[in-house]
Design a protein around this motif. Structure first.
Motif, PDB file in Angstrom:
ATOM      1  N   GLY A   1       0.838  -1.208  -0.045  1.00  0.00           N
ATOM      2  CA  GLY A   1       0.245  -0.043  -0.023  1.00  0.00           C
ATOM      3  C   GLY A   1       0.801   1.380  -0.069  1.00  0.00           C
ATOM      4  O   GLY A   1       2.022   1.398  -0.322  1.00  0.00           O
ATOM      5  N   THR A   2       0.105   2.158   0.094  1.00  0.00           N
ATOM      6  CA  THR A   2       0.759   3.607   0.250  1.00  0.00           C
ATOM      7  C   THR A   2       1.057   4.043   1.783  1.00  0.00           C
ATOM      8  O   THR A   2       0.068   3.977   2.620  1.00  0.00           O
ATOM      9  N   VAL A   3       2.514   4.322   2.076  1.00  0.00           N
ATOM     10  CA  VAL A   3       2.857   4.470   3.283  1.00  0.00           C
ATOM     11  C   VAL A   3       3.690   5.842   3.341  1.00  0.00           C
ATOM     12  O   VAL A   3       4.610   5.979   2.620  1.00  0.00           O
ATOM     13  N   VAL A   4       3.414   6.893   4.459  1.00  0.00           N
ATOM     14  CA  VAL A   4       4.238   7.945   4.726  1.00  0.00           C
ATOM     15  C   VAL A   4       4.900   7.611   5.824  1.00  0.00           C
ATOM     16  O   VAL A   4       4.367   7.382   7.021  1.00  0.00           O
ATOM     17  N   ILE A   5       6.329   7.776   5.763  1.00  0.00           N
ATOM     18  CA  ILE A   5       7.102   7.641   7.058  1.00  0.00           C
ATOM     19  C   ILE A   5       7.570   8.691   7.226  1.00  0.00           C
ATOM     20  O   ILE A   5       8.457   9.443   6.354  1.00  0.00           O
ATOM     21  N   ASP A   6       7.383   9.487   8.469  1.00  0.00           N
ATOM     22  CA  ASP A   6       8.024  10.833   9.064  1.00  0.00           C
ATOM     23  C   ASP A   6       9.350  10.521  10.054  1.00  0.00           C
ATOM     24  O   ASP A   6       9.240   9.874  10.894  1.00  0.00           O
ATOM     25  N   PHE A   7      10.422  10.685   9.147  1.00  0.00           N
ATOM     26  CA  PHE A   7      11.590  10.628   9.900  1.00  0.00           C
ATOM     27  C   PHE A   7      11.900  11.861  10.767  1.00  0.00           C
ATOM     28  O   PHE A   7      11.769  13.059  10.409  1.00  0.00           O
ATOM     29  N   TRP A   8      11.942  11.620  12.093  1.00  0.00           N
ATOM     30  CA  TRP A   8      11.918  12.940  13.108  1.00  0.00           C
ATOM     31  C   TRP A   8      13.070  12.391  14.420  1.00  0.00           C
ATOM     32  O   TRP A   8      13.530  11.473  14.526  1.00  0.00           O
ATOM     33  N   ALA A   9      13.104  13.593  15.192  1.00  0.00           N
ATOM     34  CA  ALA A   9      13.920  13.548  16.391  1.00  0.00           C
ATOM     35  C   ALA A   9      13.215  14.298  17.522  1.00  0.00           C
ATOM     36  O   ALA A   9      12.783  15.358  17.111  1.00  0.00           O
ATOM     37  N   PRO A  10      13.170  14.139  18.788  1.00  0.00           N
ATOM     38  CA  PRO A  10      12.610  14.571  19.848  1.00  0.00           C
ATOM     39  C   PRO A  10      13.190  16.148  20.106  1.00  0.00           C
ATOM     40  O   PRO A  10      12.507  16.829  20.514  1.00  0.00           O
ATOM     41  N   TRP A  11      14.468  16.440  19.618  1.00  0.00           N
ATOM     42  CA  TRP A  11      15.248  17.550  19.845  1.00  0.00           C
ATOM     43  C   TRP A  11      14.933  18.464  18.582  1.00  0.00           C
ATOM     44  O   TRP A  11      15.321  19.584  18.494  1.00  0.00           O
ATOM     45  N   CYS A  12      14.130  18.171  17.609  1.00  0.00           N
ATOM     46  CA  CYS A  12      14.079  18.804  16.310  1.00  0.00           C
ATOM     47  C   CYS A  12      12.879  19.510  16.536  1.00  0.00           C
ATOM     48  O   CYS A  12      11.665  19.127  16.562  1.00  0.00           O
ATOM     49  N   GLY A  13      13.000  20.856  16.239  1.00  0.00           N
ATOM     50  CA  GLY A  13      11.981  21.886  16.326  1.00  0.00           C
ATOM     51  C   GLY A  13      10.903  21.631  15.221  1.00  0.00           C
ATOM     52  O   GLY A  13       9.930  21.778  15.292  1.00  0.00           O
ATOM     53  N   PRO A  14      11.372  21.912  14.027  1.00  0.00           N
ATOM     54  CA  PRO A  14      10.618  21.587  12.861  1.00  0.00           C
ATOM     55  C   PRO A  14       9.751  20.084  12.864  1.00  0.00           C
ATOM     56  O   PRO A  14       8.652  20.240  12.424  1.00  0.00           O
ATOM     57  N   CYS A  15      10.463  19.210  13.398  1.00  0.00           N
ATOM     58  CA  CYS A  15       9.721  18.006  13.565  1.00  0.00           C
ATOM     59  C   CYS A  15       8.693  18.188  14.853  1.00  0.00           C
ATOM     60  O   CYS A  15       7.536  17.487  14.271  1.00  0.00           O
ATOM     61  N   LYS A  16       8.907  18.842  15.554  1.00  0.00           N
ATOM     62  CA  LYS A  16       7.573  19.186  16.466  1.00  0.00           C
ATOM     63  C   LYS A  16       6.354  19.802  15.782  1.00  0.00           C
ATOM     64  O   LYS A  16       5.647  19.726  16.147  1.00  0.00           O
ATOM     65  N   MET A  17       6.906  20.746  14.954  1.00  0.00           N
ATOM     66  CA  MET A  17       5.871  21.378  14.071  1.00  0.00           C
ATOM     67  C   MET A  17       4.916  20.583  13.100  1.00  0.00           C
ATOM     68  O   MET A  17       3.859  20.433  12.705  1.00  0.00           O
ATOM     69  N   GLN A  18       5.891  19.610  12.574  1.00  0.00           N
ATOM     70  CA  GLN A  18       5.276  18.591  11.456  1.00  0.00           C
ATOM     71  C   GLN A  18       4.491  17.659  12.329  1.00  0.00           C
ATOM     72  O   GLN A  18       3.444  17.177  11.420  1.00  0.00           O
ATOM     73  N   SER A  19       4.621  17.161  13.442  1.00  0.00           N
ATOM     74  CA  SER A  19       4.091  16.286  13.990  1.00  0.00           C
ATOM     75  C   SER A  19       2.638  16.246  14.014  1.00  0.00           C
ATOM     76  O   SER A  19       1.706  15.338  13.772  1.00  0.00           O
TER      77      SER A  19
END
Length: 103
Positions: free
Chosen positions: A17-35
């Protein structure tokens, strides 16, 4: 719902199927916005599976795909990468991108 995946579960979770994987880290500011955007999309897009992978804890998979900046979203179809989105993107922009991969 967003599934938390690891190096050990990556292949199984992204095989079909179609899968979106979000690669992130707890210390990453933009990751916290994207989540929260990813969470919203996961609740709305029924034909797409959404997963998150912490790059600090799962360096093997991140390295395999050459993830150099986070957040990075990989879009996969039946186990193959079909698109990559790097950096924070608002919901409307991601919806446009994902429209190419939904039936």
């Amino acid at each position: 719902m967003v599934h938390e995946i690891t190096d050990a579960t990556f292949a199984e979770e992204t095989a079909t199927g179609t899968v979106v994987i979000d690669f992130w880290a707890p210390w990453c500011g933009p990751c916290k916005m994207q989540s929260p955007v990813i969470e919203e999309l996961a609740n709305e897009e029924t034909g797409i599976k959404f997963c998150k992978m912490n790059v600090d804890d799962n360096q093997q998979t991140a390295g395999h795909f050459g993830i150099m900046s986070i957040p990075t979203l990989l879009i996969m179809q039946d186990g193959q990468v079909v698109d990559q989105v790097v950096g924070y993107h608002p919901k409307a922009q991601l919806q446009k991108t994902l429209a190419n991969y939904t039936a």
